[in-house]
Motif scaffolding. Structure first.
Motif, PDB file in Angstrom:
ATOM      1  N   SER A   1      24.313  29.987  27.281  1.00  0.00           N
ATOM      2  CA  SER A   1      25.379  29.754  26.660  1.00  0.00           C
ATOM      3  C   SER A   1      25.481  29.384  25.484  1.00  0.00           C
ATOM      4  N   ILE A   2      26.287  30.059  24.402  1.00  0.00           N
ATOM      5  CA  ILE A   2      26.605  29.419  23.136  1.00  0.00           C
ATOM      6  C   ILE A   2      28.021  28.879  23.226  1.00  0.00           C
ATOM      7  N   PRO A   3      28.264  27.865  22.840  1.00  0.00           N
ATOM      8  CA  PRO A   3      29.745  27.244  22.574  1.00  0.00           C
ATOM      9  C   PRO A   3      30.665  28.325  21.647  1.00  0.00           C
ATOM     10  N   PRO A   4      31.711  28.461  22.024  1.00  0.00           N
ATOM     11  CA  PRO A   4      32.973  29.264  21.326  1.00  0.00           C
ATOM     12  C   PRO A   4      32.808  28.923  19.723  1.00  0.00           C
ATOM     13  N   HIS A   5      32.573  27.487  19.395  1.00  0.00           N
ATOM     14  CA  HIS A   5      32.761  27.161  17.963  1.00  0.00           C
ATOM     15  C   HIS A   5      31.612  27.688  17.280  1.00  0.00           C
ATOM     16  N   ALA A   6      30.412  27.669  17.978  1.00  0.00           N
ATOM     17  CA  ALA A   6      28.940  28.256  17.489  1.00  0.00           C
ATOM     18  C   ALA A   6      29.100  29.603  17.232  1.00  0.00           C
ATOM     19  N   VAL A   7      29.847  30.292  18.111  1.00  0.00           N
ATOM     20  CA  VAL A   7      29.928  31.804  18.022  1.00  0.00           C
ATOM     21  C   VAL A   7      30.712  32.076  16.714  1.00  0.00           C
ATOM     22  N   PHE A   8      31.971  31.161  16.309  1.00  0.00           N
ATOM     23  CA  PHE A   8      32.744  31.528  15.481  1.00  0.00           C
ATOM     24  C   PHE A   8      32.109  31.396  14.145  1.00  0.00           C
ATOM     25  N   HIS A   9      31.185  30.175  13.956  1.00  0.00           N
ATOM     26  CA  HIS A   9      30.465  29.862  12.908  1.00  0.00           C
ATOM     27  C   HIS A   9      29.345  30.882  12.546  1.00  0.00           C
ATOM     28  N   LEU A  10      28.858  31.587  13.435  1.00  0.00           N
ATOM     29  CA  LEU A  10      28.037  32.550  13.188  1.00  0.00           C
ATOM     30  C   LEU A  10      28.752  33.902  12.655  1.00  0.00           C
ATOM     31  N   ILE A  11      29.762  34.216  13.331  1.00  0.00           N
ATOM     32  CA  ILE A  11      30.753  35.400  12.610  1.00  0.00           C
ATOM     33  C   ILE A  11      31.239  35.193  11.157  1.00  0.00           C
ATOM     34  N   ASP A  12      31.686  33.649  11.163  1.00  0.00           N
ATOM     35  CA  ASP A  12      32.003  33.661   9.669  1.00  0.00           C
ATOM     36  C   ASP A  12      30.868  33.763   9.012  1.00  0.00           C
ATOM     37  N   LYS A  13      29.651  33.222   8.964  1.00  0.00           N
ATOM     38  CA  LYS A  13      28.542  33.564   8.047  1.00  0.00           C
ATOM     39  C   LYS A  13      28.038  34.880   8.043  1.00  0.00           C
ATOM     40  N   GLU A  14      27.976  35.435   9.101  1.00  0.00           N
ATOM     41  CA  GLU A  14      27.620  36.881   9.037  1.00  0.00           C
ATOM     42  C   GLU A  14      28.639  37.654   8.116  1.00  0.00           C
ATOM     43  N   ILE A  15      29.958  37.442   8.044  1.00  0.00           N
ATOM     44  CA  ILE A  15      30.897  37.896   7.080  1.00  0.00           C
ATOM     45  C   ILE A  15      30.601  37.561   5.859  1.00  0.00           C
ATOM     46  N   LEU A  16      30.367  36.301   5.534  1.00  0.00           N
ATOM     47  CA  LEU A  16      30.127  35.924   4.251  1.00  0.00           C
ATOM     48  C   LEU A  16      28.942  36.395   3.632  1.00  0.00           C
ATOM     49  N   ASN A  17      27.780  36.709   4.488  1.00  0.00           N
ATOM     50  CA  ASN A  17      26.657  37.355   4.134  1.00  0.00           C
ATOM     51  C   ASN A  17      26.839  38.928   3.511  1.00  0.00           C
ATOM     52  N   ILE A  18      27.704  39.408   4.479  1.00  0.00           N
ATOM     53  CA  ILE A  18      27.676  40.878   4.229  1.00  0.00           C
ATOM     54  C   ILE A  18      28.515  41.288   2.980  1.00  0.00           C
ATOM     55  N   ILE A  19      29.848  40.363   2.737  1.00  0.00           N
ATOM     56  CA  ILE A  19      30.565  40.548   1.432  1.00  0.00           C
ATOM     57  C   ILE A  19      29.339  39.981   0.373  1.00  0.00           C
ATOM     58  N   SER A  20      28.673  38.843   0.562  1.00  0.00           N
ATOM     59  CA  SER A  20      27.732  38.594  -0.657  1.00  0.00           C
ATOM     60  C   SER A  20      26.866  39.702  -0.988  1.00  0.00           C
ATOM     61  N   ALA A  21      26.384  40.203  -0.011  1.00  0.00           N
ATOM     62  CA  ALA A  21      25.411  41.250  -0.441  1.00  0.00           C
ATOM     63  C   ALA A  21      25.699  42.330  -0.827  1.00  0.00           C
TER      64      ALA A  21
ATOM     65  N   GLU B   1      28.750  42.662  -2.946  1.00  0.00           N
ATOM     66  CA  GLU B   1      29.668  42.342  -4.045  1.00  0.00           C
ATOM     67  C   GLU B   1      29.763  43.112  -5.125  1.00  0.00           C
ATOM     68  N   ASP B   2      28.707  43.844  -5.434  1.00  0.00           N
ATOM     69  CA  ASP B   2      28.576  44.828  -6.567  1.00  0.00           C
ATOM     70  C   ASP B   2      29.374  46.183  -6.364  1.00  0.00           C
ATOM     71  N   ARG B   3      29.741  46.531  -4.950  1.00  0.00           N
ATOM     72  CA  ARG B   3      30.524  47.669  -4.778  1.00  0.00           C
ATOM     73  C   ARG B   3      31.900  47.482  -4.781  1.00  0.00           C
ATOM     74  N   ASN B   4      32.728  48.595  -5.350  1.00  0.00           N
ATOM     75  CA  ASN B   4      33.897  48.507  -5.447  1.00  0.00           C
ATOM     76  C   ASN B   4      34.829  47.965  -4.385  1.00  0.00           C
ATOM     77  N   ALA B   5      34.286  48.710  -3.187  1.00  0.00           N
ATOM     78  CA  ALA B   5      35.331  48.308  -1.887  1.00  0.00           C
ATOM     79  C   ALA B   5      35.024  46.763  -1.547  1.00  0.00           C
ATOM     80  N   PHE B   6      34.109  46.049  -2.067  1.00  0.00           N
ATOM     81  CA  PHE B   6      33.781  44.715  -1.928  1.00  0.00           C
ATOM     82  C   PHE B   6      34.224  43.646  -2.695  1.00  0.00           C
ATOM     83  N   HIS B   7      34.833  44.087  -3.908  1.00  0.00           N
ATOM     84  CA  HIS B   7      35.338  43.254  -4.910  1.00  0.00           C
ATOM     85  C   HIS B   7      36.609  42.499  -4.333  1.00  0.00           C
ATOM     86  N   GLY B   8      36.497  41.401  -4.675  1.00  0.00           N
ATOM     87  CA  GLY B   8      37.618  40.245  -4.357  1.00  0.00           C
ATOM     88  C   GLY B   8      37.859  39.929  -2.780  1.00  0.00           C
ATOM     89  N   LEU B   9      36.801  40.531  -1.944  1.00  0.00           N
ATOM     90  CA  LEU B   9      37.061  40.344  -0.475  1.00  0.00           C
ATOM     91  C   LEU B   9      36.564  38.804   0.059  1.00  0.00           C
TER      92      LEU B   9
END
Length: 76
Positions: free
Chosen positions: A40-60, A62-70
């Motif tokens: 079992s993974i604690p909820p705060h760790a899952v939240f951290h993983l979700i946050d990091k995933e979203i940051l990575n997706i946006i960073s990867a 950023e050159d696409r129009n739909a991701f500008h400013g996200l």
């Protein structure tokens, strides 16, 4: 799921879709870990993983129009 479809100027649909996808993925992964590995993974760790995933997706993409400013919207 209705939150993804709602039209909003504050949160673009691309950001809502990325957040929903990352959340579903990590919750499913947590569920599988509990069922198959008895780990079992604690909820705060899952939240951290979700946050990091979203940051990575946006960073990867950023050159696409739909991701500008996200990044600014996500970090705000």
């Amino acid at each position: 799921m209705s939150w993804i479809r709602v039209s909003s100027t504050q949160t673009p649909s691309t950001l809502r879709k990325v957040a929903a996808q990352a959340t579903v993925y990590h919750l499913w992964k947590k569920r599988n870990n509990v069922l198959h590995n008895n780990v079992s993974i604690p909820p705060h760790a899952v939240f951290h993983l979700i946050d990091k995933e979203i940051l990575n997706i946006i960073s990867a993409r950023e050159d696409r129009n739909a991701f500008h400013g996200l990044m600014i919207l996500w970090l705000a």
